[in-house]
Design an enzyme around this catalytic site. Structure first.
Site, mmCIF file in Angstrom:
data_model
loop_
_atom_site.group_PDB
_atom_site.id
_atom_site.type_symbol
_atom_site.label_atom_id
_atom_site.label_comp_id
_atom_site.label_asym_id
_atom_site.label_seq_id
_atom_site.Cartn_x
_atom_site.Cartn_y
_atom_site.Cartn_z
ATOM 1 N N LYS A 166 -8.485 8.060 -1.658
ATOM 2 C CA LYS A 166 -8.784 8.277 -0.134
ATOM 3 C C LYS A 166 -8.043 7.792 1.078
ATOM 4 O O LYS A 166 -7.982 8.724 1.941
ATOM 5 C CB LYS A 166 -10.033 6.628 -0.445
ATOM 6 C CG LYS A 166 -10.510 6.703 0.909
ATOM 7 C CD LYS A 166 -11.853 7.512 1.614
ATOM 8 C CE LYS A 166 -12.367 8.158 2.735
ATOM 9 N NZ LYS A 166 -13.535 6.610 3.400
ATOM 10 N N LYS A 225 -8.775 1.514 10.850
ATOM 11 C CA LYS A 225 -8.992 0.279 9.376
ATOM 12 C C LYS A 225 -7.602 1.257 8.424
ATOM 13 O O LYS A 225 -7.110 0.830 7.935
ATOM 14 C CB LYS A 225 -9.965 -0.392 8.854
ATOM 15 C CG LYS A 225 -9.743 -0.777 8.054
ATOM 16 C CD LYS A 225 -10.081 -0.475 6.178
ATOM 17 C CE LYS A 225 -10.778 -0.307 7.004
ATOM 18 N NZ LYS A 225 -12.006 0.617 5.621
ATOM 19 N N THR A 246 -13.813 1.131 1.786
ATOM 20 C CA THR A 246 -12.205 2.013 1.994
ATOM 21 C C THR A 246 -11.405 0.858 2.198
ATOM 22 O O THR A 246 -10.739 0.157 3.355
ATOM 23 C CB THR A 246 -12.635 3.034 2.769
ATOM 24 O OG1 THR A 246 -12.809 4.105 2.762
ATOM 25 C CG2 THR A 246 -10.079 3.708 3.165
#
Length: 288
Positions: free
Chosen positions: A173, A241, A98
């Site tokens: 995502k 993150k 990701t």
């Protein structure tokens, strides 16, 4: 495409299970990860070991990467012993990290210059999905390349959707992580409320998991919370993150996401308290 050689870079919580599925499907897999000890069980099961990402690339037709942060992706692809310096015409690069949509686009452009193909293919489903081979994968890149790698992705996933051009997988995502962020708050608050109300949380879950409140987090992570199991299916530090990437993209698009901002702040505090290596369900500790 036949049983092509696969190079797999990054054998963490999910990566190791994915490699196992590929080995069980009789693919020849060469692995590289920064700490070789993490790959020893895979080597015992038949995976070959490469000393560098570049070495894994040189011996493979398909290279799959699944590392931690965008900076790790940059290093793996562009470093001296990385993928691009060792790539050869006709290879396909699949980044399942990701990461940022902008980096996915940058990699796609570099891949085109080197006459290799690339797909950004982040996943959802955590350690459970990886172990069960039921991951969801959201893909960006050329449709023809997606069609070529679909049989390989199908070995360890069952929700594989082509989203569009390079970067589209990463953008999708971000939508996934935005949904999870506020949903996890709801799961933790529901359990905290149930306990305060004197209810049996397991009995409560049996009702609300089957109704309109149902979600993956409620079905899979709420039971872990009740068992005080806060080990990672997905690390808090990695989730933080992801949320940061989504917030940066939203800012660029002039889009306010107050729910995500709240979740980011809450998880940031958990990292500050030393919970970065725990699973996202550790958010419940804020309500104890």
């Amino acid at each position: 495409m036949g049983k092509l050689n696969i190079g797999f870079i990054g054998t963490g919580v999910m990566g190791a299970s994915i490699v196992e599925h590929l080995l069980n499907a009789d693919y020849k897999v060469t692995v590289y990860t920064r700490t070789k000890e993490k790959a020893l069980s895979l080597i015992e099961k038949g995976a070959a070991w490469a000393e560098t990402a570049g070495a894994a690339t040189a011996s493979s037709d398909i290279i799959i990467t699944m590392v931690g942060y965008p900076k790790d992706v940059e290093e793996i692809y562009y470093g001296k012993d990385g993928i691009f310096p060792s790539s050869k015409e006709g290879q396909i690069l699949i980044d399942m990290t990701t990461s940022s949509p902008a980096l996915a686009i940058k990699i796609a452009k570099e891949a085109t210059l080197r006459k290799v193909d690339s797909i950004d293919a982040p996943v959802s489903g955590g350690d459970i999905g990886a172990k069960n081979g039921t991951l969801s994968i959201m893909c960006g890149g050329e449709k023809s390349v997606f069609d070529k790698v679909l049989p390989i992705l199908s070995v360890f996933a069952n929700g594989i959707v082509y989203q569009g051009e390079a970067g589209s997988g990463q953008h999708t995502k971000m939508c996934n992580q935005i949904t999870i962020a506020t949903n996890m708050i709801g799961v933790c608050e529901a359990i905290a409320y149930a306990k305060k109300a004197g209810l049996d949380p397991e009995t409560v879950l049996s009702s609300i998991s089957a109704g309109a409140a149902s979600s993956w987090s409620l079905s899979n992570l709420a039971p872990r919370i009740l068992n005080e199991d806060f080990e990672p299916g997905f690390f808090v530090k990695h989730f933080l993150k992801d949320m940061n990437i989504a917030l940066e993209e939203a800012k660029r698009m002039n889009l306010a996401l107050p729910g995500l901002e709240l979740a980011f702040e809450m998880y940031e505090q958990l990292v500050e308290k030393g919970y970065g290596d725990k699973g996202t369900q550790v958010l419940y500790k804020r309500y104890k």
